[in-house]
Scaffold this motif. Structure first.
Motif, PDB file in Angstrom:
ATOM      1  N   SER A 180       9.717   3.771   0.851  1.00  0.00           N
ATOM      2  CA  SER A 180      10.357   4.609   0.203  1.00  0.00           C
ATOM      3  C   SER A 180       9.125   5.614  -0.170  1.00  0.00           C
ATOM      4  O   SER A 180       8.049   5.353  -0.278  1.00  0.00           O
ATOM      5  CB  SER A 180      10.442   4.002  -1.191  1.00  0.00           C
ATOM      6  N   LEU A 181       9.671   7.010  -0.551  1.00  0.00           N
ATOM      7  CA  LEU A 181       8.777   8.060  -0.935  1.00  0.00           C
ATOM      8  C   LEU A 181       8.364   7.874  -2.345  1.00  0.00           C
ATOM      9  O   LEU A 181       9.137   7.498  -3.106  1.00  0.00           O
ATOM     10  CB  LEU A 181       9.339   9.546  -0.851  1.00  0.00           C
ATOM     11  N   ALA A 182       7.026   8.229  -2.317  1.00  0.00           N
ATOM     12  CA  ALA A 182       6.442   7.906  -3.835  1.00  0.00           C
ATOM     13  C   ALA A 182       5.609   9.161  -4.150  1.00  0.00           C
ATOM     14  O   ALA A 182       4.565   9.786  -3.359  1.00  0.00           O
ATOM     15  CB  ALA A 182       5.473   6.644  -3.878  1.00  0.00           C
ATOM     16  N   VAL A 183       5.334   9.629  -5.488  1.00  0.00           N
ATOM     17  CA  VAL A 183       4.628  10.703  -5.843  1.00  0.00           C
ATOM     18  C   VAL A 183       3.805  10.324  -7.086  1.00  0.00           C
ATOM     19  O   VAL A 183       4.055   9.823  -7.874  1.00  0.00           O
ATOM     20  CB  VAL A 183       5.380  11.770  -6.340  1.00  0.00           C
ATOM     21  N   PRO A 184       2.257  10.554  -6.758  1.00  0.00           N
ATOM     22  CA  PRO A 184       1.408  10.324  -7.737  1.00  0.00           C
ATOM     23  C   PRO A 184       1.690  11.105  -9.210  1.00  0.00           C
ATOM     24  O   PRO A 184       2.064  12.337  -8.800  1.00  0.00           O
ATOM     25  CB  PRO A 184       0.090  10.422  -7.056  1.00  0.00           C
ATOM     26  N   THR A 185       1.336  10.565 -10.099  1.00  0.00           N
ATOM     27  CA  THR A 185       1.346  11.232 -11.483  1.00  0.00           C
ATOM     28  C   THR A 185       0.260  11.900 -12.026  1.00  0.00           C
ATOM     29  O   THR A 185       0.233  12.560 -13.203  1.00  0.00           O
ATOM     30  CB  THR A 185       2.233  10.532 -12.529  1.00  0.00           C
ATOM     31  N   SER A 233       0.919  -1.166  -0.040  1.00  0.00           N
ATOM     32  CA  SER A 233       0.070   0.264   0.081  1.00  0.00           C
ATOM     33  C   SER A 233       0.682   1.279  -0.040  1.00  0.00           C
ATOM     34  O   SER A 233       2.072   1.028   0.433  1.00  0.00           O
ATOM     35  CB  SER A 233      -0.839   0.049   1.380  1.00  0.00           C
ATOM     36  N   TYR A 234       0.189   2.313  -0.492  1.00  0.00           N
ATOM     37  CA  TYR A 234       0.961   3.709  -0.331  1.00  0.00           C
ATOM     38  C   TYR A 234       0.009   4.240   0.803  1.00  0.00           C
ATOM     39  O   TYR A 234      -1.086   4.581   0.647  1.00  0.00           O
ATOM     40  CB  TYR A 234       0.736   4.259  -1.637  1.00  0.00           C
ATOM     41  N   THR A 235       1.014   5.157   1.797  1.00  0.00           N
ATOM     42  CA  THR A 235       0.370   5.782   2.831  1.00  0.00           C
ATOM     43  C   THR A 235       0.569   7.252   2.760  1.00  0.00           C
ATOM     44  O   THR A 235       1.844   7.411   2.569  1.00  0.00           O
ATOM     45  CB  THR A 235       0.622   5.069   4.169  1.00  0.00           C
ATOM     46  N   ARG A 236      -0.216   8.085   2.813  1.00  0.00           N
ATOM     47  CA  ARG A 236      -0.125   9.424   2.621  1.00  0.00           C
ATOM     48  C   ARG A 236       0.720   9.854   3.766  1.00  0.00           C
ATOM     49  O   ARG A 236       0.697   9.650   4.990  1.00  0.00           O
ATOM     50  CB  ARG A 236      -1.270  10.378   2.568  1.00  0.00           C
ATOM     51  N   LYS A 237       1.936  10.605   3.433  1.00  0.00           N
ATOM     52  CA  LYS A 237       2.899  11.045   4.513  1.00  0.00           C
ATOM     53  C   LYS A 237       2.690  12.533   4.740  1.00  0.00           C
ATOM     54  O   LYS A 237       2.838  13.414   3.921  1.00  0.00           O
ATOM     55  CB  LYS A 237       4.327  10.658   4.075  1.00  0.00           C
ATOM     56  N   THR A 263       1.045  18.275  -5.014  1.00  0.00           N
ATOM     57  CA  THR A 263       0.280  16.765  -4.646  1.00  0.00           C
ATOM     58  C   THR A 263       0.968  16.296  -3.298  1.00  0.00           C
ATOM     59  O   THR A 263       2.023  16.778  -2.969  1.00  0.00           O
ATOM     60  CB  THR A 263       0.587  15.683  -5.785  1.00  0.00           C
ATOM     61  N   PRO A 264       0.380  15.516  -2.647  1.00  0.00           N
ATOM     62  CA  PRO A 264       0.998  14.903  -1.477  1.00  0.00           C
ATOM     63  C   PRO A 264       2.010  13.909  -1.808  1.00  0.00           C
ATOM     64  O   PRO A 264       2.235  13.579  -3.128  1.00  0.00           O
ATOM     65  CB  PRO A 264      -0.210  14.119  -0.774  1.00  0.00           C
ATOM     66  N   ILE A 265       2.709  13.447  -0.764  1.00  0.00           N
ATOM     67  CA  ILE A 265       3.798  12.482  -0.955  1.00  0.00           C
ATOM     68  C   ILE A 265       3.051  11.207  -0.279  1.00  0.00           C
ATOM     69  O   ILE A 265       2.443  11.128   0.880  1.00  0.00           O
ATOM     70  CB  ILE A 265       5.054  12.916  -0.200  1.00  0.00           C
ATOM     71  N   TYR A 266       3.397  10.107  -0.573  1.00  0.00           N
ATOM     72  CA  TYR A 266       2.863   8.624  -0.068  1.00  0.00           C
ATOM     73  C   TYR A 266       4.265   7.979   0.161  1.00  0.00           C
ATOM     74  O   TYR A 266       5.243   8.274  -0.468  1.00  0.00           O
ATOM     75  CB  TYR A 266       2.241   7.864  -1.009  1.00  0.00           C
ATOM     76  N   THR A 267       4.098   6.944   1.151  1.00  0.00           N
ATOM     77  CA  THR A 267       5.401   5.960   1.264  1.00  0.00           C
ATOM     78  C   THR A 267       4.796   4.829   0.889  1.00  0.00           C
ATOM     79  O   THR A 267       3.569   4.352   1.220  1.00  0.00           O
ATOM     80  CB  THR A 267       5.730   6.047   2.661  1.00  0.00           C
ATOM     81  N   VAL A 268       5.686   4.003   0.346  1.00  0.00           N
ATOM     82  CA  VAL A 268       5.360   2.443   0.012  1.00  0.00           C
ATOM     83  C   VAL A 268       5.612   1.563   1.197  1.00  0.00           C
ATOM     84  O   VAL A 268       6.532   1.830   1.828  1.00  0.00           O
ATOM     85  CB  VAL A 268       6.319   1.985  -1.147  1.00  0.00           C
ATOM     86  N   GLN A 269       4.704   0.846   1.450  1.00  0.00           N
ATOM     87  CA  GLN A 269       4.466   0.053   2.865  1.00  0.00           C
ATOM     88  C   GLN A 269       4.779  -1.334   2.182  1.00  0.00           C
ATOM     89  O   GLN A 269       4.238  -1.505   1.254  1.00  0.00           O
ATOM     90  CB  GLN A 269       3.255   0.107   3.365  1.00  0.00           C
ATOM     91  N   PRO A 270       5.838  -2.186   2.489  1.00  0.00           N
ATOM     92  CA  PRO A 270       6.322  -1.933   3.812  1.00  0.00           C
ATOM     93  C   PRO A 270       7.839  -1.282   3.896  1.00  0.00           C
ATOM     94  O   PRO A 270       8.098  -1.263   5.055  1.00  0.00           O
ATOM     95  CB  PRO A 270       6.595  -3.468   4.076  1.00  0.00           C
ATOM     96  N   ASN A 271       8.152  -0.854   2.771  1.00  0.00           N
ATOM     97  CA  ASN A 271       9.647  -0.405   2.712  1.00  0.00           C
ATOM     98  C   ASN A 271       9.800   1.262   3.252  1.00  0.00           C
ATOM     99  O   ASN A 271      10.905   1.517   3.357  1.00  0.00           O
ATOM    100  CB  ASN A 271      10.379  -0.926   1.667  1.00  0.00           C
ATOM    101  N   GLU A 331      12.372   7.416  -5.908  1.00  0.00           N
ATOM    102  CA  GLU A 331      13.594   7.544  -6.346  1.00  0.00           C
ATOM    103  C   GLU A 331      14.366   6.069  -6.723  1.00  0.00           C
ATOM    104  O   GLU A 331      14.017   5.136  -6.375  1.00  0.00           O
ATOM    105  CB  GLU A 331      14.786   7.948  -4.943  1.00  0.00           C
ATOM    106  N   ARG A 332      15.231   6.406  -7.923  1.00  0.00           N
ATOM    107  CA  ARG A 332      15.700   5.062  -8.466  1.00  0.00           C
ATOM    108  C   ARG A 332      16.558   4.477  -7.439  1.00  0.00           C
ATOM    109  O   ARG A 332      17.623   5.141  -6.750  1.00  0.00           O
ATOM    110  CB  ARG A 332      16.351   5.261  -9.562  1.00  0.00           C
ATOM    111  N   GLY A 333      16.406   3.174  -7.033  1.00  0.00           N
ATOM    112  CA  GLY A 333      17.830   2.271  -6.646  1.00  0.00           C
ATOM    113  C   GLY A 333      18.459   1.570  -7.204  1.00  0.00           C
ATOM    114  O   GLY A 333      17.929   1.206  -8.562  1.00  0.00           O
ATOM    115  N   LEU A 334      19.438   1.629  -7.170  1.00  0.00           N
ATOM    116  CA  LEU A 334      20.506   0.507  -7.658  1.00  0.00           C
ATOM    117  C   LEU A 334      20.347  -0.799  -7.012  1.00  0.00           C
ATOM    118  O   LEU A 334      20.310  -1.302  -6.083  1.00  0.00           O
ATOM    119  CB  LEU A 334      21.847   1.086  -7.437  1.00  0.00           C
ATOM    120  N   ARG A 335      20.383  -1.729  -8.266  1.00  0.00           N
ATOM    121  CA  ARG A 335      20.477  -3.200  -7.806  1.00  0.00           C
ATOM    122  C   ARG A 335      21.763  -3.691  -7.835  1.00  0.00           C
ATOM    123  O   ARG A 335      22.388  -3.525  -8.889  1.00  0.00           O
ATOM    124  CB  ARG A 335      19.534  -4.213  -8.960  1.00  0.00           C
ATOM    125  N   LEU A 336      22.065  -4.504  -6.979  1.00  0.00           N
ATOM    126  CA  LEU A 336      23.329  -5.013  -6.845  1.00  0.00           C
ATOM    127  C   LEU A 336      23.519  -6.263  -7.422  1.00  0.00           C
ATOM    128  O   LEU A 336      22.430  -7.206  -6.937  1.00  0.00           O
ATOM    129  CB  LEU A 336      23.799  -5.000  -5.503  1.00  0.00           C
TER     130      LEU A 336
END
Length: 195
Positions: free
Chosen positions: A110-115, A52-56, A100-108, A188-193
């Protein structure tokens, strides 16, 4: 008669300091507090992931009409090549660009912005373009069909409002043979190792 030093009197009878309390306005009340995605997110649709995305509160995004030439001062994060900037604090309501508001991705977290875009996937064999009338009745329009996956499409609320795009998701889920609905959220883009 008894005399007490003034410092003693002040220590005994002074009230403790109380922190100033500021009430934060809910600038984004038209946006839901939580947006579900994944398995069983929308009435049992067969989806692949759960979350889920939760509004922050205390954060907001500015969607610039014209992409700024420089880094937005005070931004904690910039997305989409600088077209969207994330800030902490309370927004300036006189801002000319879209907020717009910012959401966080649950469970990790991360900040997320709706487009304002929503991805829809129908059952295999159902062309998304053939469902255009039902999509329009739900308050959306097709902005992009995918040739390699004709049963999918990107949608936008007909009003052009990002809050309407998110709020109308239950109308989309009511369309027969829909298997997946998810709002586009930029992160935000994360790097995969490599392992």
């Amino acid at each position: 008669m008894f005399y007490f030093p003034a410092e003693y009197f002040l220590q005994v009878y002074s009230l403790p300091l109380i922190a100033e309390v500021k009430f934060q306005n809910d600038y984004f009340s038209e946006y839901p507090e939580q947006i579900r995605f994944g398995s069983n997110a929308y009435g049992g649709l067969r989806l692949h992931t759960t979350g889920s995305y939760t509004r922050k509160s205390g954060y907001y995004a500015i969607h610039y009409n014209n992409q700024p030439q420089t880094v937005a001062p005070g931004a904690i994060l910039q997305l989409n090549d600088g077209a969207i900037a994330v800030f902490s604090g309370e927004p300036n309501l006189s801002e000319q660009n879209k907020l717009t508001p910012i959401y966080t991705v649950q469970p990790n977290g991360s900040l997320a912005v709706p487009t304002g875009l929503v991805f829809i996937r129908f059952a295999e064999g159902v062309d998304a373009k053939s469902q255009r009338e039902l999509i329009n009745r739900a308050g959306y329009e097709i902005t992009q069909s995918l040739d390699y996956a004709p049963h999918t499409a990107w949608l936008r609320a007909r009003s052009g409002n990002i809050a309407d795009a998110i709020a109308g998701i239950p109308q989309l889920e009511a369309i027969p043979k829909v298997e997946n609905i998810e709002p586009q959220m930029l992160m935000e883009r994360g790097l995969r190792l490599e392992r």
